[in-house]
Each structure stands twice: as structure tokens, then as C-alpha cells.
Design a protein around this motif. Structure first.
Motif, short mmCIF file in Angstrom:
data_model
loop_
_atom_site.label_atom_id
_atom_site.label_comp_id
_atom_site.label_asym_id
_atom_site.label_seq_id
_atom_site.Cartn_x
_atom_site.Cartn_y
_atom_site.Cartn_z
N PHE A 226 -45.29 -39.46 19.08
CA PHE A 226 -44.24 -40.02 19.94
C PHE A 226 -43.67 -38.96 20.81
N ARG A 227 -43.27 -39.39 21.98
CA ARG A 227 -42.56 -38.52 22.92
C ARG A 227 -43.44 -37.37 23.39
N THR A 228 -44.72 -37.52 23.33
CA THR A 228 -45.57 -36.45 23.85
C THR A 228 -45.93 -36.71 25.31
N THR A 231 -46.54 -42.38 27.73
CA THR A 231 -45.99 -43.43 28.59
C THR A 231 -45.54 -42.85 29.94
N GLN A 232 -45.01 -41.64 29.92
CA GLN A 232 -44.59 -41.01 31.17
C GLN A 232 -45.79 -40.79 32.09
N LEU A 233 -46.88 -40.31 31.51
CA LEU A 233 -48.10 -40.12 32.31
C LEU A 233 -48.58 -41.44 32.88
N ILE A 269 -39.01 -45.72 39.86
CA ILE A 269 -38.16 -45.43 41.01
C ILE A 269 -37.91 -43.93 41.12
N GLN A 270 -37.58 -43.31 39.99
CA GLN A 270 -37.34 -41.86 40.03
C GLN A 270 -38.59 -41.10 40.48
N MET A 271 -39.73 -41.51 39.96
CA MET A 271 -40.97 -40.81 40.31
C MET A 271 -41.35 -41.04 41.78
N GLN A 404 -41.84 -29.20 28.12
CA GLN A 404 -43.27 -28.92 28.24
C GLN A 404 -44.12 -29.71 27.25
N ARG A 405 -45.30 -30.05 27.72
CA ARG A 405 -46.26 -30.75 26.86
C ARG A 405 -47.61 -30.07 27.03
N VAL A 406 -48.41 -30.12 25.97
CA VAL A 406 -49.71 -29.47 26.02
C VAL A 406 -50.80 -30.54 25.91
N SER A 423 -45.14 -30.43 32.50
CA SER A 423 -43.75 -30.73 32.16
C SER A 423 -43.42 -32.16 32.53
N ILE A 424 -42.48 -32.73 31.78
CA ILE A 424 -41.95 -34.04 32.14
C ILE A 424 -40.53 -33.81 32.65
N THR A 425 -40.32 -34.14 33.92
CA THR A 425 -38.98 -33.96 34.49
C THR A 425 -38.48 -35.31 34.98
N GLU A 426 -37.25 -35.28 35.48
CA GLU A 426 -36.67 -36.51 36.01
C GLU A 426 -37.57 -37.13 37.07
N ASN A 427 -38.18 -36.26 37.90
CA ASN A 427 -39.05 -36.78 38.96
C ASN A 427 -40.48 -37.01 38.50
P1 ADP Z 1 -44.87 -41.38 24.26
O1 ADP Z 1 -45.94 -40.36 24.11
O2 ADP Z 1 -44.26 -41.76 22.95
O3 ADP Z 1 -45.25 -42.55 25.11
P2 ADP Z 1 -43.09 -40.82 26.44
O4 ADP Z 1 -44.14 -40.77 27.46
O5 ADP Z 1 -42.21 -41.98 26.40
O6 ADP Z 1 -43.70 -40.57 25.00
O7 ADP Z 1 -42.24 -39.50 26.61
C1 ADP Z 1 -40.91 -39.44 26.25
C2 ADP Z 1 -40.37 -38.14 26.76
O8 ADP Z 1 -40.35 -38.12 28.19
C3 ADP Z 1 -38.95 -37.93 26.35
O9 ADP Z 1 -38.86 -37.35 25.09
C4 ADP Z 1 -38.46 -36.99 27.44
O10 ADP Z 1 -38.80 -35.68 27.10
C5 ADP Z 1 -39.27 -37.37 28.65
N1 ADP Z 1 -38.50 -38.18 29.58
C6 ADP Z 1 -38.35 -39.51 29.59
N2 ADP Z 1 -37.53 -39.91 30.59
C7 ADP Z 1 -37.18 -38.80 31.24
C8 ADP Z 1 -36.31 -38.53 32.35
N3 ADP Z 1 -35.69 -39.50 33.00
N4 ADP Z 1 -36.16 -37.26 32.73
C9 ADP Z 1 -36.79 -36.26 32.08
N5 ADP Z 1 -37.60 -36.45 31.03
C10 ADP Z 1 -37.78 -37.68 30.59
#
Ligand code: ADP
Ligand code: MG
Length: 431
Positions: A226-228, A231-233, A269-271, A404-406, A423-427
Motif C-alpha cells: 500500500f501507498r507505494t 494508484t498515483q501512477l 485535476i492537480q496533475m 520517494q518510491r523505488v 517521487s509522488i508530489t502534489e502535481n
Molecule cells: P497504492 O500503491 O496503495 O495504490 P497510492 O498510489 O494511492 O498507493 O499512493 C499513495 C501515496 O501517494 C500517499 O501515501 C502519498 O505519499 C502520495 N500522495 C497521494 N496524494 C498526494 C498528494 N495530493 N500530494 C502528494 N502526495 C500524494
């Protein structure tokens, strides 16, 4: 958990086979009924089993899996106004972002034979023996190009279209002839590989690791805890696929199948803002489907075939691919059955990427810890070997410092093993 296939009064129903439905008092064939039935099945499920999360947790304990697996369901929430995959409205209707209709359009009886796309349909029409009726059946069940006919096993075409076996064998043979499928020289293969388009991830390092980005024509799997950032990617790719080719996109739209309820338009929207894109437009170009159970998930992917060309879809996301299967197929007794169903679902995805060379398919997968491994990484992708063999490129994600993520390539036919930090940032995703 009640599944669509179990609703018909205990009769054994095989996915895709016609059956007599007690609820509707008639025979159902693939496609139409699944949709109606799933509504019905979902309703039953809600009444009978409001506590699905409990069964997930029980499953984990039973299997001795990592306790932190539960976190994964933390984000699941009961949403009242969920957008269903809706071919017409989700793209066109910006007034009504909370449209909660089931996607009726896809199965509509009136198949539009000259819908936009259609050199591909023209080619199907020209196959020997294809008349109006056959063409309608083919298109309605998603076989709207020579590739889709040539690459699909006859049994599946039969199941989905209702056409006769002999007709199908002939259709496949003539599609293959037309497409010149057979042996070819390595040079031709190279010619094809060279032209494979890629979607940039937002992180140069990750792109380099992937040999230039997420490949079209393949299935890419991101797995990790989780949280790696899985979903963000997935979110980021839905934005990036819309970029022009010079900017690392494919000038196409995305289809997002969400099985965990973690899709967040806010993040899109942020991205989009981070890339100076018109976020309203970017949102419009993402077709969203929430899968409520594994049958529904399978069905959404089957229906996706119908809209890929029409809606210019260049990326399909399934986030995550395994969750529903894990919670529904409980106990070892059904393991073989589960693996078989996942296998066929993955092949649907692989086939889509093969049939549509301009399409990238990205799936995410949870990891489970395997306590019986004494050395090496005890984390293994859920779904075992089935998933491993179905995906072409597999990337393992883990946490680094802070944001940071690897990423580590675990399996790719043509890429060296290696790691990248992003890295996962707001943008969104960056280096
Ligand atoms: P998973 O691998 O479980 O799908 P996610 O892709 O949801 O994990 O990643 C969650 C992580 O993304 C959070 O722990 C946080 O570090 C980062 N993250 C999510 N939303 C934001 C945001 N708005 N700004 C910066 N980082 C964010
Ligand atoms: Mg996730």
C-alpha cells in the motif's frame, strides 16, 4: 458473496454461456443479461452481504497473510453517486458529472454500422460471407476489426457473438489471410517493435528504466504494498496519455476500471494543472468504470472492446486487478477456479493490447507476504504465477524516503534488471 453467475436459482452457470434466468423468466445470452443481471446481483449483494470488508479481512487471516494488507481497503467507501462506464454521457455530458446510470449504451440494440472508426469495420464487411446480419452480430460483440477476429479463439467469438462455429472458423481464416499473419522475418518484427509508441510516466528515471515509458501493445503490471504509488501512477498515466506525441503522450483517452474505489478526480485535476492542461478537458477524456465484483470487472473489460476505437482510447487501467477475486473466491477449494478466471480475464486484456497496437494496458496488483520464503524478497504479487505469466512487463514498487518510491523491473522480455527512484508530489509523478 452473491455473484451474477450464482443468481439463477442455484443453476450452474458458466460465464458466457446462455442460461435460463428465474428472475427474468427467460434465456439470457452473453452481454445484455450480464448488465441487467449485475444490477440485480449487486442489489442482492448489498442486502445479503453489506459487510464485504469483513470477509476480506477474514480471508487474509485465514491465509496467514500480512496484516497490513487490510490497509488496502481503508479507502473503500460506499459511494452513492458513482459514475458507471457510460459511453455516451461520460464524455459528452459535462453538466452532469455525477451521472449514475448504468452503461446501457454499450449494448444497445441498434448497432451503428458506420460508427466513426471505420476503415476497420469496412474491412470486416468485406470478408467473404459477411452479410448485414453477421456484421451486426460481430460488431455488437466487439469484433469490429480484422485483428479482433484473427486473434480471438473461436470459442470466445462464438460465445460472444452467437455465430456458428463454421462461420467463425472461416472468418478467422480469412482475417488472418488479409492480415498476413504467419511466419515473418525478425527484421519485420524489429520494424514493428521500433514503432511501438510509449507513454511517459512523468519521471525521467522511471521512463529510462522502462526503456522509454509505458509500452503500447503490452500489459504492464505495477505491484507493491500500500501507498507505494500504484494508484498515483495510474492517475498520472491517464493524464499523460492525453499529451501530444512530442510531449510523451499518445493524443488519446483513457479508460479507468476502479475495483477499490480509490479513483480521485481531484488528483487528476492537480496533475493536469501541473502540466498546464485544461483539467476540465482532461477529466472528460477519462472514461471511468467502477467494478463492484469480479464478474462486473470482467464484463467491463469485455465491453471495453466496443469503445476503444470509437472513443479513441489509448490506455486502459485496471486498479487493482486481483482484489475482487481474492475476496470472492474464498478458501483453497476454489483456488483452481479462481486462477482460471483470472487467467482468462488477463488474456482478455492481453488480447485487447494485441488487437489494438496503439493501446497500452496497465494493471496494478497487491502484494502479499509469503512467510515461508526464508531468503530473497518475501513479497510476492498476489495471484501467483497466473499474473506473472499474463503480464508482459512487471514492475515492483516499494517505498523510499519521504515522497520517494523505488521501482524495480522484475520481468520484462527486453529490459535489463534495474531500479529507478521517482517521487509522488502534489502535481503528480516526477523524478
Ligand atoms: P497504492 O500503491 O496503495 O495504490 P497510492 O498510489 O494511492 O498507493 O499512493 C499513495 C501515496 O501517494 C500517499 O501515501 C502519498 O505519499 C502520495 N500522495 C497521494 N496524494 C498526494 C498528494 N495530493 N500530494 C502528494 N502526495 C500524494
Ligand atoms: Mg491503490
Amino acid at each position: 458473496m452473491a455473484k451474477a453467475t450464482e443468481v439463477s436459482n442455484g443453476a450452474q452457470i458458466e460465464m458466457g454461456k446462455p442460461y435460463f434466468c428465474q428472475e427474468c423468466k427467460r434465456n439470457h445470452t452473453k452481454g445484455k443479461i450480464y448488465k441487467e443481471h449485475l444490477k440485480f446481483a449487486t442489489a442482492i449483494e448489498d442486502e445479503e452481504n453489506p459487510d464485504e470488508m469483513v470477509s476480506n479481512n477474514e480471508l487474509d487471516e485465514e491465509n496467514g497473510e500480512a496484516a497490513d494488507y487490510d490497509d488496502n481497503f481503508e479507502d473503500i467507501e460506499v459511494e452513492e453517486n458513482i459514475d458507471f462506464l457510460d459511453t455516451e454521457d461520460d464524455l459528452e455530458d459535462e453538466e452532469n458529472p455525477d451521472n449514475d446510470e448504468i452503461a446501457d449504451d454499450i449494448d444497445d440494440d441498434d448497432v451503428n454500422l458506420d460508427n466513426g472508426a471505420d476503415a476497420c469495420v469496412e474491412a470486416v464487411k468485406k470478408l467473404p460471407g459477411v452479410g448485414e446480419a453477421t456484421l451486426k452480430k460481430l460488431i455488437k460483440s466487439g469484433f469490429n476489426s480484422l485483428e479482433s477476429i484473427a486473434y480471438t479463439p473461436p470459442s470466445i467469438i462464438q460465445e460472444e457473438s452467437g455465430l456458428g462455429e463454421k462461420t467463425i472458423v472461416k472468418l478467422i481464416k480469412s482475417s488472418m489471410d488479409k492480415l498476413n499473419i504467419g511466419f515473418k522475418s525478425a527484421e519485420d518484427v524489429w520494424e514493428h517493435r521500433r514503432t511501438i509508441a510509449k507513454i511517459l510516466t512523468g519521471s525521467q528515471e522511471l521512463d529510462d528504466l522502462l526503456g522509454g515509458g509505458i509500452e503500447t501493445g503490452s500489459v504492464t503490471e505495477f505491484f507493491g504494498e500500500f501507498r507505494t504509488g500504484k494508484t498515483q501512477l495510474a492517475h498520472q498515466l491517464c493524464v499523460n496519455v492525453q499529451l501530444t506525441r512530442e510531449h510523451g503522450g499518445l493524443e488519446g483517452n483513457a479508460l479507468y476500471i476502479d475495483t477499490e474505489g480509490t479513483f480521485r478526480p481531484e488528483r487528476i485535476i492537480q496533475m493536469a494543472d501541473g502540466l498546464d492542461l485544461d483539467h476540465k478537458q482532461v477529466l472528460k477524456n477519462i472514461i471511468f468504470g467502477r467494478a463492484y465484483n469480479s464478474d462486473h470487472q470482467i464484463l467491463l473489460i469485455k465491453e471495453a472492446a466496443n469503445i476503444i476505437k470509437e472513443k479513441n482510447i489509448k490506455l486502459i487501467i485496471v486498479d487493482s486487478i486481483i482484489g475482487h477475486f481474492r475476496s470472492e473466491y474464498i478458501g483453497r477449494g476454489t483456488l483452481a477456479n479462481r486462477q482460471q478466471t483470472i487467467n482468462s480475464h488477463l488474456h482478455d486484456l492481453l488480447r485487447l493490447s494485441e488487437i489494438n497496437p496503439e493501446l497500452a494496458v496497465v494493471v496494478t496488483n497487491q502484494v502479499q507476504s509469503k512467510p515461508d520464503v526464508f531468503y530473497g524478497n518475501p513479497l510476492q504479487a498476489a495471484g501467483g504465477n497466473i499474473i506473472a505469466h499474463g503480464s508482459t512487463i512487471r514492475i515492483y514498487l516499494r517505498k523510499g524516503k519521504g515522497e520517494q518510491r523505488v521501482a524495480k523491473i522484475v520481468d520484462a522480455p527486453h529490459l535489463p534488471e534495474g531500479e529507478a527512484v521517482f517521487s509522488i508530489t502534489e502535481n503528480g509523478i516526477t523524478d
